[in-house]
Write an enzyme that holds these catalytic residues in place. Structure first.
Site, short mmCIF file in Angstrom:
data_model
loop_
_atom_site.label_atom_id
_atom_site.label_comp_id
_atom_site.label_asym_id
_atom_site.label_seq_id
_atom_site.Cartn_x
_atom_site.Cartn_y
_atom_site.Cartn_z
N CYS A 198 0.84 -1.20 0.00
CA CYS A 198 0.00 0.00 0.00
C CYS A 198 0.88 1.25 0.00
O CYS A 198 1.55 1.53 -0.99
CB CYS A 198 -0.98 -0.04 1.17
N HIS B 109 -3.71 -5.36 0.41
CA HIS B 109 -3.21 -5.95 1.66
C HIS B 109 -3.50 -7.46 1.69
O HIS B 109 -4.65 -7.88 1.71
CB HIS B 109 -3.90 -5.31 2.86
N GLU C 233 -1.69 -9.16 4.10
CA GLU C 233 -1.24 -9.45 5.46
C GLU C 233 -2.32 -9.23 6.52
O GLU C 233 -2.14 -9.57 7.69
CB GLU C 233 -0.02 -8.59 5.79
#
Length: 232
Positions: free
Chosen positions: A87, A175, A177
């Site tokens: 990001c 994302h 994660e």
């Protein structure tokens, strides 16, 4: 392998990257930029992870550490460290390698499909990643990439969703994660960014998505395994 991350705000942490590192027996350390931590020596890590954050790459007057961070990232790339930008992290890397960061036509917040490009099929990092999957997004900016960078993924709302530079740098606009707790924290701290938009979901649409979350984290592990293999 020694993994080091750069964290910009308390509520955007390594999450499942830390889980992967622990499971693999890797050392993981971090620089908390919001607490003005000093950067480590480049000899102290093998892989650099640059996490997300609500600020922009251009907010140097408000966050003066961005200037030093960009130089640190630039030097890590020059020394051929493995680099993963997520990001804001992907935007910082994009700028460092000669790209341009600017406001995207659409804000993307929530779970939306990402599709790999033809170039991804020839990537040592993405060849095991599904051609299309649903990832979690939270961004308003995007980036233009230099010609020497391979565009790896796109979405309907954003042309550049992932890229690969040389053979040791990867950028993800989305994302992989994230955890349920992490999304809760984003909603709590960045609720003012959730407005009307084609690619903006309501909080209840973002939460409690176990199927998307499980697939996303599995893809993260696949990507990190490929990066680890490259280190060997």
């Amino acid at each position: 392998m020694r993994v080091h991350y750069l964290q910009h705000v308390p509520f955007e942490s390594p999450e499942h990257i830390a889980v992967w590192a622990k499971e693999k027996g890797h050392e993981i350390t971090g620089t908390l930029l919001y607490e003005n931590h000093c950067f480590p020596s480049l000899s102290e890590f093998d892989m650099l992870v640059i996490l997300g954050g609500p600020m922009g790459v251009y907010d140097e007057e408000m966050f003066s550490w961005l200037i030093a961070e960009k130089q640190f990232i630039k030097e890590a790339i020059r020394q051929r460290k493995l680099v993963l930008g997520i990001c804001l992290g992907a935007q910082l890397v994009a700028e460092v390698i000669g790209g341009k960061v600017y406001s995207n036509q659409y804000k993307e917040i929530g779970w939306f499909p990402v599709k790999l490009t033809e170039e991804a099929k020839h990537s040592r990092f993405f060849k095991e990643v599904p051609d299309e999957f649903v990832a979690f997004h939270w961004h308003a900016d995007t980036f233009q990439l230099p010609d020497k960078v391979k565009r790896i993924a796109l979405s309907r709302g954003c042309t550049n969703q992932a890229y690969e530079y040389e053979d040791h740098v990867v950028g993800l606009q989305f994302h992989l994660e994230s955890s349920h707790t992490g999304i809760d924290k984003l909603i709590a701290h960045c609720a003012d960014e959730i407005d009307q938009g084609v690619y903006v979901q309501r909080p209840h649409e973002m939460l409690n998505q176990p199927g998307y979350m499980a697939q996303s984290n599995a893809i993260l592990f696949t990507l990190l395994d490929a990066l680890e293999k490259n280190h060997r």
